[in-house]
Structures are given as structure tokens and as C-alpha cells.
Design an enzyme around this catalytic site. Structure first.
Site, mmCIF file in Angstrom:
data_model
loop_
_atom_site.group_PDB
_atom_site.id
_atom_site.type_symbol
_atom_site.label_atom_id
_atom_site.label_comp_id
_atom_site.label_asym_id
_atom_site.label_seq_id
_atom_site.Cartn_x
_atom_site.Cartn_y
_atom_site.Cartn_z
ATOM 1 N N ASN A 183 0.878 -1.171 0.000
ATOM 2 C CA ASN A 183 0.000 0.000 0.000
ATOM 3 C C ASN A 183 0.916 1.222 0.000
ATOM 4 O O ASN A 183 1.495 1.563 1.023
ATOM 5 C CB ASN A 183 -0.887 -0.016 1.259
ATOM 6 C CG ASN A 183 -1.711 1.250 1.381
ATOM 7 O OD1 ASN A 183 -1.833 2.020 0.425
ATOM 8 N ND2 ASN A 183 -2.288 1.471 2.556
ATOM 9 N N LYS A 225 0.072 4.269 -0.394
ATOM 10 C CA LYS A 225 -0.578 5.494 0.110
ATOM 11 C C LYS A 225 -0.294 6.651 -0.853
ATOM 12 O O LYS A 225 -0.210 6.423 -2.053
ATOM 13 C CB LYS A 225 -0.111 5.789 1.539
ATOM 14 C CG LYS A 225 -0.174 4.546 2.423
ATOM 15 C CD LYS A 225 0.085 4.823 3.865
ATOM 16 C CE LYS A 225 0.105 3.507 4.621
ATOM 17 N NZ LYS A 225 0.131 3.679 6.064
ATOM 18 N N HIS A 265 -9.467 1.201 4.489
ATOM 19 C CA HIS A 265 -8.203 1.355 5.226
ATOM 20 C C HIS A 265 -8.436 2.292 6.411
ATOM 21 O O HIS A 265 -9.235 3.226 6.315
ATOM 22 C CB HIS A 265 -7.121 1.929 4.294
ATOM 23 C CG HIS A 265 -5.765 1.910 4.924
ATOM 24 N ND1 HIS A 265 -5.334 2.907 5.772
ATOM 25 C CD2 HIS A 265 -4.757 1.012 4.849
ATOM 26 C CE1 HIS A 265 -4.102 2.615 6.180
ATOM 27 N NE2 HIS A 265 -3.740 1.465 5.632
ATOM 28 N N GLU A 312 -6.843 4.705 7.547
ATOM 29 C CA GLU A 312 -6.644 6.140 7.284
ATOM 30 C C GLU A 312 -7.889 6.737 6.638
ATOM 31 O O GLU A 312 -8.236 7.889 6.891
ATOM 32 C CB GLU A 312 -5.393 6.341 6.408
ATOM 33 C CG GLU A 312 -4.129 6.132 7.220
ATOM 34 C CD GLU A 312 -2.921 5.675 6.422
ATOM 35 O OE1 GLU A 312 -2.908 5.834 5.193
ATOM 36 O OE2 GLU A 312 -1.986 5.150 7.054
ATOM 37 N N GLU A 344 -5.590 -4.833 10.481
ATOM 38 C CA GLU A 344 -4.577 -3.797 10.665
ATOM 39 C C GLU A 344 -4.855 -3.025 11.953
ATOM 40 O O GLU A 344 -5.627 -2.054 11.942
ATOM 41 C CB GLU A 344 -4.598 -2.831 9.477
ATOM 42 C CG GLU A 344 -4.283 -3.487 8.161
ATOM 43 C CD GLU A 344 -3.597 -2.497 7.228
ATOM 44 O OE1 GLU A 344 -2.488 -2.793 6.783
ATOM 45 O OE2 GLU A 344 -4.157 -1.420 6.984
ATOM 46 N N GLY A 392 2.562 2.007 10.856
ATOM 47 C CA GLY A 392 3.569 3.062 10.744
ATOM 48 C C GLY A 392 4.267 3.409 12.048
ATOM 49 O O GLY A 392 4.951 4.428 12.142
ATOM 50 N N SER A 415 3.405 -2.361 10.479
ATOM 51 C CA SER A 415 4.844 -2.429 10.772
ATOM 52 C C SER A 415 5.481 -3.780 10.444
ATOM 53 O O SER A 415 6.395 -4.230 11.153
ATOM 54 C CB SER A 415 5.122 -2.032 12.232
ATOM 55 O OG SER A 415 4.737 -0.695 12.443
HETATM 56 C C1 PEP Z 1 -0.743 0.185 6.158
HETATM 57 O O1 PEP Z 1 -0.920 1.394 6.288
HETATM 58 O O2 PEP Z 1 -1.549 -0.498 5.497
HETATM 59 C C2 PEP Z 1 0.445 -0.407 6.781
HETATM 60 C C3 PEP Z 1 0.397 -1.678 7.075
HETATM 61 O O3 PEP Z 1 1.489 0.431 7.050
HETATM 62 P P1 PEP Z 1 2.913 0.026 7.734
HETATM 63 O O4 PEP Z 1 3.352 -1.280 7.136
HETATM 64 O O5 PEP Z 1 3.816 1.163 7.378
HETATM 65 O O6 PEP Z 1 2.661 -0.089 9.198
#
Ligand code: PEP
Length: 255
Positions: free
Chosen positions: A8, A10, A95, A97, A167, A173, A213
Site C-alpha cells: 500500500n 498510500k 483502510h 486512514e 490492521e 507506521g 509495521s
Molecule cells: C498500512 O498502512 O496499510 C500499513 C500496514 O502500514 P505500515 O506497514 O507502514 O505499518
């Protein structure tokens, strides 16, 4: 079932950076003969990426969101047909966000998901609790409710085209991934809840990805867990080498 590792991106990587990634990734990525990797770029980089990665078997491109209407007055949105026309095979939906910053509701997620599946895209539906909910031990209720709401009235004919991504918002992040035990517990309850929604057989065939992460160094311990079927990857997918290493380590550790 074939594991799945999805990048992803973003709002990252315009044309120049997408091209740079693509030439590095093409040299590294080795297909297993199955489609087990995906990239969801910004739409302005989609075509360039498609042309430069076009020859890679085993990799699909997708959108970071998709609308349920075919066309019309929906500023800033894209329809399933338009995404498919670009060559997208999947769409990420709901997602955190989008839920947190753009008011995405379970109801809208369900409409997007139904449209994506009806239009032949794989729908990657995201669920996950916030830090506050995690600390208040509300994970189970939040995830079950999100899942029920996000799949309400969604017809799932082919479970291989439905993917759920767990998630936890506190892990996205932050560098602080969920432990494999936490991930497994939540994935197991997702599969159980799914069984009530789409039936036990279909739930057993639905891939449940972990996101938050992940990196090449921690993907193996997550993939060893029975209900972890891949990963949705943010930060670690932005460098060709780290995304490819994560895919390779994840494949190797899959049960
Ligand atoms: C995400 O935003 O879908 C995600 C998993 O981000 P990260 O791997 O950076 O935590």
C-alpha cells in the site's frame, strides 16, 4: 492457499519514483507461478507502473479505494470499471486512514466491497482497532462489528476474491507490529466471524492478511501462524529490496 503480500503505497511515489522502484523490483522479483504479490500505487503512477512491471507474472496492481457507482457526481472517486480498465485486479477498501481521516463508514465499505466483487476485482477489506480500543480490551468487539458492517449484504461468490486485512491502528507506521500471538488470536476470530457471514467453507478459503509495521525481519514469525495468510505492507513496501525480501521471507515461512 496462496499467501498474498500487498504494497500500500498510500500517497507516495509519483512517476519518477515509481519508475525507479519498478526497474529495481523487476530485477529482484521471482514469480512462484501464482499471483502472490500486489502493489496499490497512486493512480497517477498506475499506467507507468503497469508498463514497466507488465511482464512480471505473479504480481498484480490495484487501487487504494473504489466507489460503488459506475460514474457520476462523486468528486475524487473512481469506479470499479475505471480501475479495471486501467488493469487493476484488486482494491483496498476501508483502510484505517480512510476511516479515521475521511469519515469512511462500515456502510460505505460494504457498498464499495459489493461493487468491487461484482465488477470482478479482489476486495481487500481492512479492519482493526485503535490504540485506545486495544487498551480498553475492545479489540474483539470492534473487529467483529467492523467485519459484520463491512460485509453487510455483500454477496461473496468466490472466496478467493475476498481478502480481509487485520490492521491494528496502533501498529500502522509505528514500528510496533502486533505480536504473532495477538495477530493469530484476532485472525482466528475474524475467520470465525466470517464463517457466520459467508459460511464455514468460504471462510476457510478467505485470505486474512496482517498489516502494521511488517518488515523482512518480522514477517516469518507472523506467517508461521495458521490464520495469517499474508501481509498488507506500508513503509516496508516503498523500497524494492525490502518489499521483495519481505515477500521472499513470507513465502518461505508460510505453513
Ligand atoms: C498500512 O498502512 O496499510 C500499513 C500496514 O502500514 P505500515 O506497514 O507502514 O505499518
Amino acid at each position: 492457499m496462496t499467501p498474498l503480500f500487498v504494497a500500500n503505497w498510500k500517497m507516495n511515489k509519483g512517476l519518477a519514483e515509481a519508475r525507479e522502484f519498478s526497474s529495481e523490483f523487476t530485477a529482484l522479483f521471482k514469480s512462484t507461478g501464482q499471483v502472490d504479490a500486489g502493489i496499490a500505487p497512486v493512480l497517477s503512477s498506475f499506467q507507468t507502473l503497469k508498463e514497466s512491471l507488465g511482464e512480471l507474472d505473479g504480481l498484480m496492481l490495484g487501487g487504494q479505494n473504489v466507489h460503488w457507482e459506475v460514474n457520476g457526481a462523486h468528486t475524487g472517486e473512481i469506479s470499479v470499471g475505471m480501475l479495471a480498465e486501467l488493469g487493476a485486479k484488486f482494491a483496498i477498501i476501508g483502510h484505517s486512514e480512510r476511516r479515521e481521516f475521511y469519515g469512511e463508514t462500515d456502510e460505505a465499505v460494504a457498498k464499495r466491497t459489493a461493487a468491487a466483487l461484482a465488477g470482478g476485482l479482489t476486495a481487500i477489506v481492512c479492519v482493526g482497532e485503535t490504540q485506545q480500543q486495544f487498551e480498553a480490551k475492545e479489540t474483539e468487539k470492534v473487529v467483529r462489528d467492523q467485519l459484520k458492517g463491512s460485509l453487510a449484504k455483500v454477496e461473496v461468490k468466490d472466496p478467493s476474491s475476498l481478502v480481509i486485512a487485520y490492521e491494528p491502528v496502533w501498529a500502522i507506521g509505528t514500528g510496533l507490529a502486533a505480536t504473532p500471538e495477538i495477530a493469530q488470536n484476532v485472525h482466528q476470530l475474524i475467520r470465525e466471524e466470517l464463517a457466520g457471514i459467508i459460511g464455514k467453507d468460504s471462510a476457510a478459503k478467505t485470505r486474512i492478511l496482517y498489516g502494521g509495521s511488517t518488515k523482512p525481519e518480522n514477517i516469518a514469525e507472523l506467517m508461521e501462524k495458521p490464520d495469517v495468510n499474508g501481509a498488507l505492507v506500508g513503509g516496508a513496501s516503498l523500497k524494492a529490496e525490502s518489499f521483495n525480501s519481505l515477500i521472499e521471507a513470507g513465502r518461505a515461512a508460510d505453513k
